[in-house]
Every structure is written in C-alpha cells, then in structure tokens.
Write a protein that holds these residues in place. Structure first.
Motif, PDB file in Angstrom:
ATOM      1  N   ILE A 130       0.842  -1.203   0.000  1.00 46.73           N
ATOM      2  CA  ILE A 130       0.000   0.000   0.000  1.00 46.73           C
ATOM      3  C   ILE A 130       0.874   1.248   0.000  1.00 46.73           C
ATOM      4  N   GLU A 131       1.953   1.215   0.753  1.00 48.59           N
ATOM      5  CA  GLU A 131       2.834   2.382   0.865  1.00 48.59           C
ATOM      6  C   GLU A 131       3.558   2.683  -0.444  1.00 48.59           C
TER       7      GLU A 131
ATOM      8  N   CYS B 156       0.613   3.318  -4.940  1.00 47.62           N
ATOM      9  CA  CYS B 156      -0.541   4.166  -4.638  1.00 47.62           C
ATOM     10  C   CYS B 156      -1.812   3.649  -5.311  1.00 47.62           C
ATOM     11  N   ALA B 157      -1.709   3.045  -6.484  1.00 45.57           N
ATOM     12  CA  ALA B 157      -2.897   2.511  -7.147  1.00 45.57           C
ATOM     13  C   ALA B 157      -3.506   1.371  -6.331  1.00 45.57           C
ATOM     14  N   TYR B 158      -2.658   0.499  -5.797  1.00 42.22           N
ATOM     15  CA  TYR B 158      -3.158  -0.589  -4.959  1.00 42.22           C
ATOM     16  C   TYR B 158      -3.749  -0.027  -3.669  1.00 42.22           C
ATOM     17  N   GLY B 159      -3.082   0.961  -3.080  1.00 38.55           N
ATOM     18  CA  GLY B 159      -3.595   1.596  -1.869  1.00 38.55           C
ATOM     19  C   GLY B 159      -4.966   2.204  -2.103  1.00 38.55           C
ATOM     20  N   TYR B 160      -5.163   2.854  -3.253  1.00 36.48           N
ATOM     21  CA  TYR B 160      -6.461   3.429  -3.585  1.00 36.48           C
ATOM     22  C   TYR B 160      -7.505   2.325  -3.738  1.00 36.48           C
ATOM     23  N   HIS B 161      -7.140   1.261  -4.409  1.00 38.56           N
ATOM     24  CA  HIS B 161      -8.058   0.131  -4.617  1.00 38.56           C
ATOM     25  C   HIS B 161      -8.518  -0.445  -3.273  1.00 38.56           C
TER      26      HIS B 161
END
Length: 146
Positions: A119-120, A123-128
């Motif tokens: 996640i850190e 950013c795309a995965y963190g948003y998802h």
C-alpha cells in the motif's frame, strides 16, 4: 483463487525468488516472508531458484506472492533506473512504519505486513484497497439501518 499449472507455478516461484534476491534478502528472511514452514531451510531455496520445486498453491501463499510481485512492480516503477534505490527503500526506516524499515514490517507482520508495504509503495493498490473498504463500510451501514 486462480489455479496455475505446474509450469506456471514454477515460473512464478522463480520470479518471486528472483525479486527477493534482487532485494538482497537473506535466505532466512525469505523463508519468513514466504511463510514457508520450519521444514524448509535456506539451503533449499536453491531448488526453488532452479525450478526443481515450486511454492504450494495455498490461498495464503498466493496472497504473499501477489504482494511480493506487486511490491516489486511498484519499486521498479518508482525507481526504474536504480536497483540500489529499490534495495535502499526496503531497508530505510519509514515514518509510516513507526521508523521501522519496510523489510522489518514484512518480517514481523506476515501477510498484513506485505500488504502494508505494498500500500505504501503502490498508490494505485492503496487506492483500490481504501475504495473497497469504503464500499464495504457503506454496505454494512446500510444493512445496519435496515
């Protein structure tokens, strides 16, 4: 869960080991991050590198593989011209991890630590993930209201 053929799983295993070798992670730490049991020793990692053995297709292992590959992709995107910077990022204390380095988080927290590091750095995965959590909370609130 997606099921892979033996050949695909062998290729995936070799790729994951290759990523962690690039990160300069010790054999002992690789075993911890991968969640392999105590019966696997660091010397056995050579069998995985050569394709003689592949990781088991358990849900937990597939989660770990997904996060490792995601972290590797994000680091390659963030630092496209420097493998040294990728290694440095993994070993440098980070404020969001209470001054621990990302490698320490992965080692101490297992799958959750892998996800936190991913996640850190991605950013795309963190948003998802945050969007999925928001939707889940909204659905739960609607169910509670009914």
């Amino acid at each position: 869960m997606q099921t892979f053929s033996a050949e695909e799983m062998t290729a995936l295993t070799k790729a994951v080991i290759h990523h962690m070798d690039e990160w300069k992670i010790s054999g002992e730490d690789m075993l911890v991050i991968l969640g392999l049991g105590e019966e696997v020793r660091p010397r056995h990692l050579q069998q995985y590198r050569q394709g003689d053995k592949s990781f088991p297709q358990t849900p937990e292992m597939m989660d770990r593989i997904d996060h490792i590959v995601g972290i590797a992709d994000a680091l390659r995107t963030t630092f496209p011209f420097s493998s040294q910077m990728r290694v440095m990022w993994l070993s440098k204390p980070h404020r969001r991890f209470q001054r621990r380095d990302p490698l320490a988080v992965m080692l101490a927290e297992g799958v959750d630590g892998l996800m936190r590091v991913r996640i850190e750095v991605d950013c795309a995965y963190g948003y998802h993930i945050s969007e999925a959590m928001r939707i889940n909370q909204s659905q739960k609130a609607n169910q509670d209201a009914d």
